[in-house]
Scaffold this motif. Structure first.
Motif, PDB file in Angstrom:
ATOM      1  N   LYS A 168      33.047 120.493   7.310  1.00  0.00           N
ATOM      2  CA  LYS A 168      34.324 121.041   7.799  1.00  0.00           C
ATOM      3  C   LYS A 168      35.394 119.956   7.811  1.00  0.00           C
ATOM      4  O   LYS A 168      35.153 118.861   8.308  1.00  0.00           O
TER       5      LYS A 168
ATOM      6  N   ARG B 260      38.792 133.892  -3.789  1.00  0.00           N
ATOM      7  CA  ARG B 260      38.329 133.968  -2.403  1.00  0.00           C
ATOM      8  C   ARG B 260      36.910 134.486  -2.250  1.00  0.00           C
ATOM      9  O   ARG B 260      36.400 134.596  -1.139  1.00  0.00           O
TER      10      ARG B 260
ATOM     11  N   GLU C 116      34.462 132.440  -0.135  1.00  0.00           N
ATOM     12  CA  GLU C 116      34.728 132.499   1.308  1.00  0.00           C
ATOM     13  C   GLU C 116      34.221 133.802   1.910  1.00  0.00           C
ATOM     14  O   GLU C 116      33.654 133.816   3.001  1.00  0.00           O
ATOM     15  N   VAL C 117      34.445 134.892   1.182  1.00  0.00           N
ATOM     16  CA  VAL C 117      33.993 136.208   1.668  1.00  0.00           C
ATOM     17  C   VAL C 117      32.477 136.193   1.849  1.00  0.00           C
ATOM     18  O   VAL C 117      31.939 136.693   2.854  1.00  0.00           O
TER      19      VAL C 117
ATOM     20  N   LYS D 143      31.406 134.106   4.876  1.00  0.00           N
ATOM     21  CA  LYS D 143      31.674 134.835   6.126  1.00  0.00           C
ATOM     22  C   LYS D 143      30.575 135.829   6.440  1.00  0.00           C
ATOM     23  O   LYS D 143      30.158 135.965   7.581  1.00  0.00           O
ATOM     24  N   SER D 144      30.103 136.535   5.422  1.00  0.00           N
ATOM     25  CA  SER D 144      29.135 137.578   5.739  1.00  0.00           C
ATOM     26  C   SER D 144      27.695 137.065   5.719  1.00  0.00           C
ATOM     27  O   SER D 144      26.877 137.481   6.528  1.00  0.00           O
TER      28      SER D 144
ATOM     29  N   ARG E 123      26.827 133.817   6.109  1.00  0.00           N
ATOM     30  CA  ARG E 123      26.805 132.573   6.894  1.00  0.00           C
ATOM     31  C   ARG E 123      26.224 131.408   6.101  1.00  0.00           C
ATOM     32  O   ARG E 123      25.823 130.391   6.652  1.00  0.00           O
TER      33      ARG E 123
ATOM     34  N   SER F 226      26.666 129.626   1.860  1.00  0.00           N
ATOM     35  CA  SER F 226      27.433 129.783   0.619  1.00  0.00           C
ATOM     36  C   SER F 226      26.577 130.470  -0.455  1.00  0.00           C
ATOM     37  O   SER F 226      25.352 130.559  -0.328  1.00  0.00           O
TER      38      SER F 226
END
Ligand code: NAX
Length: 331
Positions: A94, A229, A232-233, A236-237, A239, A241
């Motif tokens: 991060k 994107r 990233e999607v 997010k779902s 958790r 990559s």
């Protein structure tokens, strides 16, 4: 029976590798009649994980898998290697910029380049997946000068496949009937998926995507951001990559490179620029390529509109900056 090919996978304890190994062992990468020996490299703390993955590979009872070596020693890993898949590297944490990532990965890629140069087969083919993929590949090329430059490539196939899927969903056609999108330049957040030359198989020949889309503007707006994107999607779902799709794209890249692209079809690969489309020679830049007998060549003569030209130039600039920064760390 063919002699086995030795396939090195670095970052072999990671999640892409875990999805990739069964594909390689089942012949999805090098063909259903090509035996393989796997060299699995990771770092010391991941030694136990490597052993566990090897146990699972043994339990897979794959007829094509003629041997598995797990190691944390880069020299042992590179011995006799015909194909090198570089998934290993310092992970992006991060808040880390691309520059932070480059400076963390430079030492790793320098060492692996020297080991490959000294111990791999002289015609070893290399695919760099670990980010920043294009620049890691460039460093590898610099530090392995005896490996032919056309043998060092980077992955943009995942983005390419994501773009095919976006077109298939938008046009409501099967993804297998869509071809010839282009990922230009860098695998980065500014990546440019170009569907201006993409085609759809309509049974009785092909129609261009441009003809078929109802909203012409979509190709220069949402289509691009959806592809950009997608990673990233998924994070997010899930958790985590993308791994399954990254492994599959890795497999596609190597298979097409070694076994050839179908007639009339091109794919995207990060390759050594020869100045095609006005892109600075020597960068590892993603182009549309066709492959035959283990050699890629850049598709020439495609018309580029003003919008595309600006995107391509911006990605070139990004790669030049990454290159300059990498060099400033090295010298
Ligand atoms: P993981 O973090 O699951 O695995 C990476 C593995 O590399 C770890 O097991 C780690 O111990 C190992 N490693 C670290 N330093 C090493 C070294 N010096 N030598 C050997 N192994 C080393 O990551 P994963 O999800 O498998 O992703 C692998 C790489 O692919 C990442 O750099 C990621 O950013 C990159 N990706 C690139 C993509 C592309 O399109 N070019 C898409 C997918 C992926 O995000």
């Amino acid at each position: 029976e063919k002699d086995p090919l030795i396939v090195l996978v670095t970052g072999a304890a990671g999640q892409i590798a875990y999805a990739l190994f069964p594909m390689i062992a089942k012949g999805a990468m090098l063909g259903p009649d090509q035996p393989v020996i796997l060299h699995m490299l990771d770092i010391e703390p991941a030694g136990d994980i490597l052993k566990g993955v090897k146990l699972e590979l043994m339990d897979g009872a794959f007829p094509l898998l003629k041997g598995v070596i797990t190691t944390t020693d880069v020299i042992e890993a590179c011995k006799g290697v015909d194909i090198a898949i570089m998934l290993g590297g310092f992970p992006r944490r991060k808040g880390m910029s691309n520059k932070d990532l480059i400076s963390k990965n430079i030492g790793i890629y320098k060492a692996q380049a020297s080991a490959l140069e000294q111990h791999a087969d002289t015609n070893c083919k290399v695919l760099v997946v670990a980010n920043p993929a294009n620049t890691n590949a460039l460093i590898l090329k610099e530090y392995a000068p005896s490996i032919p430059e056309e043998n060092i490539t980077s992955l943009t196939r995942l983005d390419h496949n994501r773009a095919l899927n976006q077109l298939s969903e938008n046009l409501n056609v099967h993804v297998g009937d869509v071809k010839n999108v282009i990922m230009w330049g860098n695998h980065s957040s500014n990546q440019y998926p170009d569907a201006n030359h993409a085609m759809v198989n309509i049974g009785v020949g092909h129609k261009s995507v441009k003809e078929l889309v109802t909203d012409d503007n979509w190709l220069n707006t949402e289509f691009i951001t959806n592809v950009q994107r997608r990673g990233e999607v998924i994070i997010k779902s899930r958790r985590l990559s993308s791994a399954l799709s990254a492994a599959s794209a890795t497999c596609d890249h190597m298979r097409d490179w070694i076994l050839g692209t179908p007639k009339g079809t091109w794919v995207s690969m990060g390759v050594y620029s020869d100045g095609s489309y006005g892109i600075q020679p020597g960068l590892i830049y993603s182009f549309p390529v066709t492959c035959e007998k283990g050699e890629w060549s850049i598709v020439q003569g495609l018309k580029i509109d003003k919008f595309g030209r600006e995107k391509m130039d911006a990605l070139e600039k990004e790669l030049i900056e990454e290159k300059n920064f990498a060099y400033s760390c090295l010298h």
